[in-house]
Design a protein around this motif. Sequence first.
Motif, PDB file in Angstrom:
ATOM      1  N   ALA A  33       0.669  -1.224  -0.125  1.00  0.00           N
ATOM      2  CA  ALA A  33       0.110  -0.031   0.018  1.00  0.00           C
ATOM      3  C   ALA A  33       0.824   1.312  -0.007  1.00  0.00           C
ATOM      4  N   PHE A  34       1.925   1.270   0.938  1.00  0.00           N
ATOM      5  CA  PHE A  34       2.882   2.417   0.787  1.00  0.00           C
ATOM      6  C   PHE A  34       3.634   2.607  -0.708  1.00  0.00           C
ATOM      7  N   ARG A  35       3.913   1.395  -1.093  1.00  0.00           N
ATOM      8  CA  ARG A  35       4.434   1.500  -2.399  1.00  0.00           C
ATOM      9  C   ARG A  35       3.427   1.778  -3.614  1.00  0.00           C
ATOM     10  N   GLN A  36       2.308   1.516  -3.433  1.00  0.00           N
ATOM     11  CA  GLN A  36       1.093   1.718  -4.628  1.00  0.00           C
ATOM     12  C   GLN A  36       0.772   3.097  -4.379  1.00  0.00           C
ATOM     13  N   GLY A  37       0.786   3.743  -3.178  1.00  0.00           N
ATOM     14  CA  GLY A  37       0.178   5.081  -2.692  1.00  0.00           C
ATOM     15  C   GLY A  37       1.154   6.132  -3.373  1.00  0.00           C
ATOM     16  N   PHE A  38       2.350   5.872  -2.805  1.00  0.00           N
ATOM     17  CA  PHE A  38       3.509   6.913  -3.041  1.00  0.00           C
ATOM     18  C   PHE A  38       4.859   6.580  -3.521  1.00  0.00           C
ATOM     19  N   ASP A  39       4.903   5.303  -4.042  1.00  0.00           N
ATOM     20  CA  ASP A  39       6.054   4.635  -4.663  1.00  0.00           C
ATOM     21  C   ASP A  39       6.855   5.050  -3.571  1.00  0.00           C
ATOM     22  N   PHE A  40       6.792   4.742  -2.269  1.00  0.00           N
ATOM     23  CA  PHE A  40       7.511   4.712  -1.140  1.00  0.00           C
ATOM     24  C   PHE A  40       7.852   3.009  -0.543  1.00  0.00           C
ATOM     25  N   ASP A  41       8.866   3.003  -0.061  1.00  0.00           N
ATOM     26  CA  ASP A  41       9.192   1.488   0.281  1.00  0.00           C
ATOM     27  C   ASP A  41       9.330   1.686   1.924  1.00  0.00           C
ATOM     28  N   ILE A  42       8.552   0.669   2.510  1.00  0.00           N
ATOM     29  CA  ILE A  42       8.932   0.259   4.024  1.00  0.00           C
ATOM     30  C   ILE A  42       9.318  -1.261   3.926  1.00  0.00           C
ATOM     31  N   SER A  43      10.104  -1.508   5.197  1.00  0.00           N
ATOM     32  CA  SER A  43      10.181  -3.007   5.114  1.00  0.00           C
ATOM     33  C   SER A  43       9.075  -3.762   5.787  1.00  0.00           C
ATOM     34  N   LEU A  44       9.222  -5.023   5.854  1.00  0.00           N
ATOM     35  CA  LEU A  44       8.247  -5.906   6.511  1.00  0.00           C
ATOM     36  C   LEU A  44       8.480  -5.759   7.857  1.00  0.00           C
ATOM     37  N   GLU A  45       9.766  -5.484   8.482  1.00  0.00           N
ATOM     38  CA  GLU A  45       9.885  -5.248   9.797  1.00  0.00           C
ATOM     39  C   GLU A  45       9.324  -3.898  10.364  1.00  0.00           C
ATOM     40  N   GLU A  46       9.345  -2.954   9.470  1.00  0.00           N
ATOM     41  CA  GLU A  46       8.709  -1.443   9.739  1.00  0.00           C
ATOM     42  C   GLU A  46       7.285  -1.743   9.854  1.00  0.00           C
ATOM     43  N   ALA A  47       6.765  -2.589   8.942  1.00  0.00           N
ATOM     44  CA  ALA A  47       5.191  -2.727   8.952  1.00  0.00           C
ATOM     45  C   ALA A  47       4.792  -3.201  10.134  1.00  0.00           C
ATOM     46  N   ASN A  81       1.270  13.308   6.510  1.00  0.00           N
ATOM     47  CA  ASN A  81       0.102  13.988   7.186  1.00  0.00           C
ATOM     48  C   ASN A  81      -1.084  13.237   7.063  1.00  0.00           C
ATOM     49  N   ASN A  82      -2.204  13.801   7.445  1.00  0.00           N
ATOM     50  CA  ASN A  82      -3.201  12.765   7.407  1.00  0.00           C
ATOM     51  C   ASN A  82      -3.844  12.462   6.195  1.00  0.00           C
ATOM     52  N   ASP A  83      -3.626  13.555   4.999  1.00  0.00           N
ATOM     53  CA  ASP A  83      -4.164  13.316   3.572  1.00  0.00           C
ATOM     54  C   ASP A  83      -3.238  12.096   3.211  1.00  0.00           C
ATOM     55  N   ASP A  84      -2.185  12.026   3.347  1.00  0.00           N
ATOM     56  CA  ASP A  84      -1.132  10.980   2.863  1.00  0.00           C
ATOM     57  C   ASP A  84      -1.554   9.525   3.784  1.00  0.00           C
ATOM     58  N   ILE A  85      -1.878   9.687   4.967  1.00  0.00           N
ATOM     59  CA  ILE A  85      -2.621   8.473   5.656  1.00  0.00           C
ATOM     60  C   ILE A  85      -3.736   7.892   4.542  1.00  0.00           C
ATOM     61  N   ASP A  86      -4.894   8.910   4.455  1.00  0.00           N
ATOM     62  CA  ASP A  86      -5.993   8.607   3.814  1.00  0.00           C
ATOM     63  C   ASP A  86      -5.660   8.017   2.486  1.00  0.00           C
ATOM     64  N   THR A  87      -4.643   8.343   1.776  1.00  0.00           N
ATOM     65  CA  THR A  87      -4.282   7.959   0.461  1.00  0.00           C
ATOM     66  C   THR A  87      -3.848   6.562   0.464  1.00  0.00           C
ATOM     67  N   ILE A  88      -2.998   6.205   1.577  1.00  0.00           N
ATOM     68  CA  ILE A  88      -2.284   4.809   1.739  1.00  0.00           C
ATOM     69  C   ILE A  88      -3.347   3.988   2.352  1.00  0.00           C
ATOM     70  N   TYR A  89      -4.231   4.350   3.170  1.00  0.00           N
ATOM     71  CA  TYR A  89      -5.275   3.429   3.502  1.00  0.00           C
ATOM     72  C   TYR A  89      -6.410   2.925   2.407  1.00  0.00           C
ATOM     73  N   ALA A  90      -6.406   4.020   1.486  1.00  0.00           N
ATOM     74  CA  ALA A  90      -7.528   3.660   0.295  1.00  0.00           C
ATOM     75  C   ALA A  90      -6.674   2.787  -0.422  1.00  0.00           C
ATOM     76  N   ALA A  91      -5.366   2.733  -0.637  1.00  0.00           N
ATOM     77  CA  ALA A  91      -4.668   1.732  -1.416  1.00  0.00           C
ATOM     78  C   ALA A  91      -4.790   0.126  -0.635  1.00  0.00           C
ATOM     79  N   PHE A  92      -4.697   0.288   0.791  1.00  0.00           N
ATOM     80  CA  PHE A  92      -4.533  -0.600   1.564  1.00  0.00           C
ATOM     81  C   PHE A  92      -5.689  -1.600   1.509  1.00  0.00           C
ATOM     82  N   MET A  93      -7.062  -0.814   1.453  1.00  0.00           N
ATOM     83  CA  MET A  93      -8.359  -1.564   1.771  1.00  0.00           C
ATOM     84  C   MET A  93      -8.384  -2.799   0.591  1.00  0.00           C
ATOM     85  N   PRO A  94      -8.656  -2.288  -0.763  1.00  0.00           N
ATOM     86  CA  PRO A  94      -8.694  -3.358  -1.871  1.00  0.00           C
ATOM     87  C   PRO A  94      -7.831  -4.296  -1.789  1.00  0.00           C
ATOM     88  N   LEU A  95      -6.842  -3.907  -1.450  1.00  0.00           N
ATOM     89  CA  LEU A  95      -5.302  -4.857  -1.494  1.00  0.00           C
ATOM     90  C   LEU A  95      -5.902  -6.077  -0.556  1.00  0.00           C
TER      91      LEU A  95
END
Length: 272
Positions: A33-47, A81-95
């Motif tokens: 979801a982070f990658r899809q929403g913002f082309d930003f990488d987090i690790s599994l450990e961070e997740a 910010n919260n708008d970023d969180i909303d964007t990532i959450y919107a990507a997260f849900m269908p995935l």
Amino acid sequence: MTTTSPIQAVIFDWAGTIVDFGSFAPTTIFVEAFRQGFDFDISLEEARVPMGLGKWDHIKQVGLLESVNTRWTKQFGRPMNNDDIDTIYAAFMPLQKAKVADHAAPILNAIEVVNNLKAQGIKIGSCSGYPREVMDVLSPVAADYGYKPDAIVATDDLAQGGRPAPYMALKNVIDLEVTDVKTCIKVDDSAPGIFEGHNAGMWTVGLLLSGNEAGLTLEEFQNADETTLEMARTQATEKFSASAPHYLVDTINDLPKVVADIERRIQAGERP
């Protein structure tokens, strides 16, 4: 059914506790979801760090991690910010809805343990950091495997919010018509779920090896030697330390001996 136990209910988490050994369904989807929403990488450990929280709050807490915040600020010139969180959450849900059923298989004797509790007249509750629309996908598939709790509470079912507050656990108490929270056990693979149980006045059981804190796949668990398992236990125990569960065991397969001890303690007049 005749009740044969002083315990009225056991309330289970879902991923990493009853289904999805290693709690991989939510963690891998956060990475995507982070990658899809913002082309930003987090690790599994961070997740994994905030696991147990509601998923919007989980994304927020990942963004507050020092390592993530540093990279995010470097990439975008400002903190999340919260708008970023909303964007990532919107990507997260269908995935998550698309993938959660792939991780619905029960963990090591979970169905047998649950059915034995039911045979003693103990009610089975459940709650999750998943929102309702994900639970509506997961629970029917889990039922096909044989897991049918008496109550299911999702993190967005209540306006008051989710863990570590006690509201989901207490909604189970109401739905199950439990008369005394001291006769309830909360079983979870993450620290926020243990805090939830404490805050609800329940006995708490943390699972060391099947869930988020160890992060082992089922294959890794089954093939590991004792030294490797002990290292994983030590790692998971440290992550649980602040939440101070009443009991720590490897998996739900070890729960019956804990239930027997809690029965003994309740009958002796002890409280959580």
